[in-house]
Design an enzyme around this catalytic site. Structure first.
Site, PDB file in Angstrom:
ATOM      1  N   ASP A  52       0.841  -1.203   0.000  1.00  0.00           N
ATOM      2  CA  ASP A  52       0.000   0.000   0.000  1.00  0.00           C
ATOM      3  C   ASP A  52       0.876   1.253   0.000  1.00  0.00           C
ATOM      4  OD1 ASP A  52       0.867  -0.189   2.584  1.00  0.00           O
ATOM      5  OD2 ASP A  52      -1.126  -0.100   3.512  1.00  0.00           O
ATOM      6  N   ASP A  91      -1.066  -6.047  -0.128  1.00  0.00           N
ATOM      7  CA  ASP A  91      -1.547  -5.411   1.106  1.00  0.00           C
ATOM      8  C   ASP A  91      -3.051  -5.231   1.074  1.00  0.00           C
ATOM      9  OD1 ASP A  91       0.416  -4.846   3.031  1.00  0.00           O
ATOM     10  OD2 ASP A  91       1.214  -3.182   1.841  1.00  0.00           O
ATOM     11  N   GLU A 123      -1.640  -5.502   8.616  1.00  0.00           N
ATOM     12  CA  GLU A 123      -0.827  -4.874   9.663  1.00  0.00           C
ATOM     13  C   GLU A 123      -1.514  -5.037  11.014  1.00  0.00           C
ATOM     14  OE1 GLU A 123       0.012  -0.775   8.749  1.00  0.00           O
ATOM     15  OE2 GLU A 123       0.915  -1.272   6.821  1.00  0.00           O
ATOM     16  N   GLU A 190       9.030  -4.204  10.719  1.00  0.00           N
ATOM     17  CA  GLU A 190       9.500  -2.933  10.151  1.00  0.00           C
ATOM     18  C   GLU A 190      10.048  -2.040  11.254  1.00  0.00           C
ATOM     19  OE1 GLU A 190       6.810  -1.049   7.413  1.00  0.00           O
ATOM     20  OE2 GLU A 190       8.035   0.779   7.305  1.00  0.00           O
TER      21      GLU A 190
HETATM   22  O1  KIV Z   1       3.607  -1.132   1.662  1.00  0.00           O
HETATM   23  C1  KIV Z   1       4.791  -1.480   1.704  1.00  0.00           C
HETATM   24  O2  KIV Z   1       5.599  -1.218   0.802  1.00  0.00           O
HETATM   25  C2  KIV Z   1       5.236  -2.240   2.865  1.00  0.00           C
HETATM   26  C3  KIV Z   1       6.710  -2.479   3.021  1.00  0.00           C
HETATM   27  C4  KIV Z   1       7.390  -1.248   3.461  1.00  0.00           C
HETATM   28  C5  KIV Z   1       7.001  -3.619   3.906  1.00  0.00           C
HETATM   29  O3  KIV Z   1       4.449  -2.630   3.668  1.00  0.00           O
END
Ligand code: KIV
Length: 272
Positions: A52, A91, A123, A190
């Site tokens: 995302d 995501d 998340e 992260e």
């Molecule tokens: O959205 C994204 O690019 C991520 C990475 C930073 C792990 O979640």
């Protein structure tokens, strides 16, 4: 130049767990469009994340919050058309899975059905356990994401390193174990201290993939546009830039302007 221990024709969630067991590190990068995904996949990257972060990188938003499920499906289906080998993780965007497990499942099903992706990422820890279970029960592989979780940026207020304090570190470990127990196939950590990330990677049998989490984890992920040096305003300590494409592209565009203005482009061989 590959240092792979086994030649995988196609990466699956099982391959990643096997890589961890064989002490082979997992490489992961983002892609949001067909052309980039084709290059990333062709280079032998194991996992492609349709992150995302497209909200920032592709659309110029300040946070990841505005991107919609429809937009994620558009990016994911463009990436899927390019892939021969990599596992594609998409995501679930902010607001598509937090409110209730049924909605989470509906969102995950839309991603899988409409884009052809192989798995989804969410998340958070115990707060979203029921949503994760619901998605897993439908046979959809789920990757977790802990530590700095950009969809909660307004709760934390900053993008600084997470889990430096004992209480937060304890919760992070508990959440990581919970994600494994619930059935996630991998977890992203992260921006957490390297020592803590290593401890968690050693405690889990599923792969732990780090971004700003040191090298004691089972793999690494970066945002492709950052590692190529296209996004030059962003300088976190964890980011290694493999190219300075911002400068190289600017030079190329400037040269093109000069050539057009000077009637040097196209020349005789570049016309019909
Ligand atoms: O959205 C994204 O690019 C991520 C990475 C930073 C792990 O979640």
């Amino acid at each position: 130049m590959s240092t792979a221990k086994k030649d995988y024709k196609r990466i699956t969630v099982k391959s990643l767990v096997e890589m961890k067991a064989n002490h082979e590190k997992i490489s992961m990068l983002t892609a949001y469009d067909y052309t980039m995904a084709k290059i990333v996949d062709g280079a032998g990257i194991d996992v492609i994340l349709v992150g995302d972060s497209a909200s920032n990188v592709m659309a110029g938003h300040e946070t990841t919050l505005p991107i919609t499920l429809d937009q994620m499906i558009y990016h994911a289906s463009s990436v899927i058309r390019a892939i021969d080998r990599a596992l594609v993780v998409v995501d679930l965007p902010f607001g598509s899975y937090q409110s209730d497990p049924k909605e989470a499942l509906r969102s995950a099903i839309r991603i899988m059905k409409e884009s052809g992706a192989h798995s989804v990422k969410v998340e958070g820890g115990k707060e979203i356990k029921e949503s994760i279970k619901r998605i897993l029960n439908a046979g959809i592989p789920v990757m977790g994401h802990l530590g700095l979780t950009p969809q909660s940026i307004y709760k934390f207020g900053t993008y600084t390193v997470r889990a430096k304090e004992v209480e937060e570190a304890k919760k992070l470990k508990e959440d990581a174990l919970m994600l494994q127990k619930t059935g996630c196939f991998a977890v992203i950590l992260e921006k957490v201290p390297a020592k803590l990330a290593k401890e968690i990677a050693e405690a889990l049998t599923i792969p732990v993939i780090g971004i700003g989490a040191g090298n004691g984890v089972d793999g690494q992920v970066l945002v492709t546009h950052d590692m190529l040096g296209m996004t030059h305003e962003f300088h976190p300590r964890f980011l290694r830039r493999y190219l300075d494409l911002y400068t190289e592209m600017t030079t190329a565009f400037q040269q093109y302007v000069t050539d057009v203005k000077a009637v040097d482009f196209p020349n005789e061989n570049e016309q019909y």
